[in-house]
Design an enzyme around this catalytic site. Structure first.
Site, PDB file in Angstrom:
ATOM      1  N   HIS A   1       7.411   8.934 -10.610  1.00 50.44           N
ATOM      2  CA  HIS A   1       5.976   8.613 -10.682  1.00 50.44           C
ATOM      3  C   HIS A   1       5.473   8.762 -12.117  1.00 50.44           C
ATOM      4  O   HIS A   1       5.739   9.769 -12.778  1.00 50.44           O
ATOM      5  CB  HIS A   1       5.209   9.560  -9.757  1.00 50.44           C
TER       6      HIS A   1
ATOM      7  N   CYS B   1      14.437   4.944 -12.563  1.00 48.81           N
ATOM      8  CA  CYS B   1      14.728   6.131 -11.748  1.00 48.81           C
ATOM      9  C   CYS B   1      13.702   6.362 -10.638  1.00 48.81           C
ATOM     10  O   CYS B   1      13.864   7.280  -9.849  1.00 48.81           O
ATOM     11  CB  CYS B   1      14.856   7.372 -12.634  1.00 48.81           C
TER      12      CYS B   1
ATOM     13  N   CYS C   1      10.432   7.437 -20.277  1.00 55.19           N
ATOM     14  CA  CYS C   1      10.353   8.202 -19.031  1.00 55.19           C
ATOM     15  C   CYS C   1      10.958   9.589 -19.272  1.00 55.19           C
ATOM     16  O   CYS C   1      12.072   9.698 -19.780  1.00 55.19           O
ATOM     17  CB  CYS C   1      11.123   7.465 -17.930  1.00 55.19           C
TER      18      CYS C   1
ATOM     19  N   ASP D   1      -9.280  -2.398 -15.560  1.00 55.59           N
ATOM     20  CA  ASP D   1     -10.553  -2.230 -16.273  1.00 55.59           C
ATOM     21  C   ASP D   1     -10.340  -1.882 -17.755  1.00 55.59           C
ATOM     22  O   ASP D   1     -11.176  -1.232 -18.380  1.00 55.59           O
ATOM     23  CB  ASP D   1     -11.388  -1.128 -15.598  1.00 55.59           C
TER      24      ASP D   1
ATOM     25  N   HIS E   1      -1.081   5.511 -12.672  1.00 53.77           N
ATOM     26  CA  HIS E   1      -1.667   4.363 -11.961  1.00 53.77           C
ATOM     27  C   HIS E   1      -2.054   3.264 -12.945  1.00 53.77           C
ATOM     28  O   HIS E   1      -2.265   3.518 -14.127  1.00 53.77           O
ATOM     29  CB  HIS E   1      -2.875   4.805 -11.142  1.00 53.77           C
TER      30      HIS E   1
ATOM     31  N   CYS F   1     -10.333   8.903 -20.745  1.00 48.95           N
ATOM     32  CA  CYS F   1     -10.252   9.217 -19.317  1.00 48.95           C
ATOM     33  C   CYS F   1      -9.491  10.511 -19.051  1.00 48.95           C
ATOM     34  O   CYS F   1      -9.471  11.003 -17.933  1.00 48.95           O
ATOM     35  CB  CYS F   1      -9.618   8.057 -18.543  1.00 48.95           C
TER      36      CYS F   1
ATOM     37  N   CYS G   1      -2.609   4.207 -16.839  1.00 48.38           N
ATOM     38  CA  CYS G   1      -3.064   5.594 -16.953  1.00 48.38           C
ATOM     39  C   CYS G   1      -1.877   6.483 -16.575  1.00 48.38           C
ATOM     40  O   CYS G   1      -1.456   6.508 -15.419  1.00 48.38           O
ATOM     41  CB  CYS G   1      -4.236   5.783 -15.985  1.00 48.38           C
TER      42      CYS G   1
ATOM     43  N   ARG H   1      -5.131  -1.161 -17.846  1.00 44.87           N
ATOM     44  CA  ARG H   1      -5.123   0.245 -18.278  1.00 44.87           C
ATOM     45  C   ARG H   1      -4.040   0.984 -17.499  1.00 44.87           C
ATOM     46  O   ARG H   1      -4.192   1.253 -16.317  1.00 44.87           O
ATOM     47  CB  ARG H   1      -6.495   0.888 -18.039  1.00 44.87           C
TER      48      ARG H   1
HETATM   49 FE    FE Z   1      12.859   7.050 -15.320  1.00 45.38          FE
END
Ligand code: FE
Length: 163
Positions: A135, A132, A80, A142, A138, A98, A152, A150
């Site tokens: 974001h 934490c 992260c 698939d 997603h 993608c 992503c 997956r």
């Molecule tokens: Fe984090």
């Protein structure tokens, strides 16, 4: 005498059973670090770049095919970008075409948390850092590998530790 033999046999069975259970626990729990990181928006803002803050803390998305890890092939661990939590290894990465780095599984131990995301007229599963809350991207079902998953992920949400 017969009772003693039965008792001894039962004890051995119980001991063996206990052993096999404890054998599984450490491998499952070894990566578990449930310490949560909580910071104010001002603290995140001072620590992160403007683009990192937009994606990690405001659930933004980087433009596809632009991220530094999209075509990245080195061996190591993806963490992260906000807190260093280890999320994926290079073995879990695959070519998704993608536009964003994609992984077919996560490092075990609750590293990632998910939430239903109904924004932008879509129903998706959002993935966030379990430590934490930042974001990441997603999760879709698939994927082309045997996991069928997956992950992503925005490159901006990741840092890389070379092996
Ligand atoms: Fe984090």
């Amino acid at each position: 005498m017969r009772l003693a033999i039965i008792l001894t046999f039962t004890f051995i069975q119980l001991a063996a059973c206990g052993q096999s259970k404890s054998k599984h626990k450490p491998s499952n729990m070894s990566n578990d670090d449930s310490t949560k990181i909580v910071k104010t928006d001002a603290e995140w803002k001072s620590q992160l770049s403007a683009e990192q803050y937009r994606v990690l803390r405001e659930k933004g998305t980087e433009r596809p095919f632009t991220g530094q890890f999209y075509l990245h092939k080195e061996r190591g661990v993806y963490v992260c970008a906000a807190c260093g939590n280890e999320l994926f290894t290079s073995d879990m990465k695959f070519d998704s075409h993608c536009g964003w780095p994609s992984f077919d599984k996560e490092i075990a131990g609750g590293k990632i948390k998910t939430e239903l995301d109904t924004t932008h007229g879509m129903i998706r599963t959002e993935i966030m850092c379990g430590k934490c809350g930042s974001h990441l991207g997603h999760l879709f079902d698939d994927g082309p590998t045997e996991t069928g998953m997956r992950y992503c992920v925005n490159s901006v949400s990741l840092d890389f530790k070379k092996q």
